[in-house]
Design a protein around this motif. Structure first.
Motif, PDB file in Angstrom:
ATOM      1  N   GLU A   1       0.825  -1.201   0.000  1.00  0.00           N
ATOM      2  CA  GLU A   1       0.000   0.000   0.000  1.00  0.00           C
ATOM      3  C   GLU A   1       0.866   1.260   0.000  1.00  0.00           C
ATOM      4  O   GLU A   1       0.596   2.210  -0.740  1.00  0.00           O
TER       5      GLU A   1
ATOM      6  N   ASP B   1      -7.133   4.167  -0.895  1.00  0.00           N
ATOM      7  CA  ASP B   1      -8.205   4.968  -0.310  1.00  0.00           C
ATOM      8  C   ASP B   1      -9.579   4.563  -0.827  1.00  0.00           C
ATOM      9  O   ASP B   1     -10.572   4.689  -0.117  1.00  0.00           O
ATOM     10  N   GLU B   2      -9.631   4.094  -2.056  1.00  0.00           N
ATOM     11  CA  GLU B   2     -10.916   3.812  -2.692  1.00  0.00           C
ATOM     12  C   GLU B   2     -11.372   2.362  -2.573  1.00  0.00           C
ATOM     13  O   GLU B   2     -12.536   2.072  -2.826  1.00  0.00           O
ATOM     14  N   ILE B   3     -10.503   1.468  -2.205  1.00  0.00           N
ATOM     15  CA  ILE B   3     -10.827   0.042  -2.249  1.00  0.00           C
ATOM     16  C   ILE B   3     -11.973  -0.329  -1.309  1.00  0.00           C
ATOM     17  O   ILE B   3     -12.708  -1.276  -1.570  1.00  0.00           O
ATOM     18  N   THR B   4     -12.156   0.423  -0.245  1.00  0.00           N
ATOM     19  CA  THR B   4     -13.248   0.110   0.679  1.00  0.00           C
ATOM     20  C   THR B   4     -14.585   0.684   0.200  1.00  0.00           C
ATOM     21  O   THR B   4     -15.632   0.302   0.709  1.00  0.00           O
ATOM     22  N   ASP B   5     -14.546   1.589  -0.762  1.00  0.00           N
ATOM     23  CA  ASP B   5     -15.764   2.135  -1.363  1.00  0.00           C
ATOM     24  C   ASP B   5     -15.951   1.447  -2.715  1.00  0.00           C
ATOM     25  O   ASP B   5     -15.378   1.855  -3.715  1.00  0.00           O
ATOM     26  N   ARG B   6     -16.729   0.395  -2.707  1.00  0.00           N
ATOM     27  CA  ARG B   6     -16.877  -0.466  -3.878  1.00  0.00           C
ATOM     28  C   ARG B   6     -17.198   0.320  -5.153  1.00  0.00           C
ATOM     29  O   ARG B   6     -16.581   0.109  -6.189  1.00  0.00           O
TER      30      ARG B   6
ATOM     31  N   PHE C   1     -14.183   2.445  -6.252  1.00  0.00           N
ATOM     32  CA  PHE C   1     -13.119   1.535  -6.684  1.00  0.00           C
ATOM     33  C   PHE C   1     -13.420   0.976  -8.074  1.00  0.00           C
ATOM     34  O   PHE C   1     -12.562   0.993  -8.963  1.00  0.00           O
TER      35      PHE C   1
END
Length: 135
Positions: free
Chosen positions: A68, A113-118, A121
């Protein structure tokens, strides 16, 4: 020694080079000496700088994901770039590849940063795929 992974080979240019550049502003000789030593060590023992950084992280008891961190840092390069992975050819096509590579690194650096916001992402991945197809 560290396993040979993309992250292993990027520690010196992506993590240590910016540090050495800052040191160079304060003490040119020390920075050059350290850079030369690290390059020689890495050439003789690939992955040693990766192991060095991991050792420092462990010693400081930090919870840090190296993949990361390298991904983020690749996209934030402002006053330096990973010259080892840039084409030095002057033809327009090669310079365009350099520009596209830099752009892609900036886009990919947002993934942690975006991976948790499907939705975000997937939009980023879609953008990368469409951009690569259209160009």
């Amino acid at each position: 020694m560290g396993d040979e992974t993309p992250v292993t080979s990027l520690v010196l240019p992506v993590i240590l080079r910016p540090i050495l550049m800052k040191l160079e502003r304060q003490n040119v000789l020390a920075a050059q000496t350290l850079r030369t030593a690290l390059l020689k060590a890495e050439n003789s023992h690939p992955g040693i700088t990766h192991d060095l950084i991991l050792g420092i992280i462990r010693r400081a008891e930090l919870n840090l994901d190296m993949n990361e961190s390298v991904l983020r840092l690749q996209g934030t390069a402002s006053d330096y770039d990973v010259v080892e992975y840039k084409s030095t050819r002057s033809e327009d096509a090669f310079q365009e590849l350099n520009r596209k590579s830099t752009s892609l690194k900036r886009i990919l650096s947002r993934i942690p940063d975006e991976i948790t916001d499907r939705k975000t992402f997937l939009e980023t991945i879609k953008y990368v795929l469409i951009s690569s197809i259209l160009q």
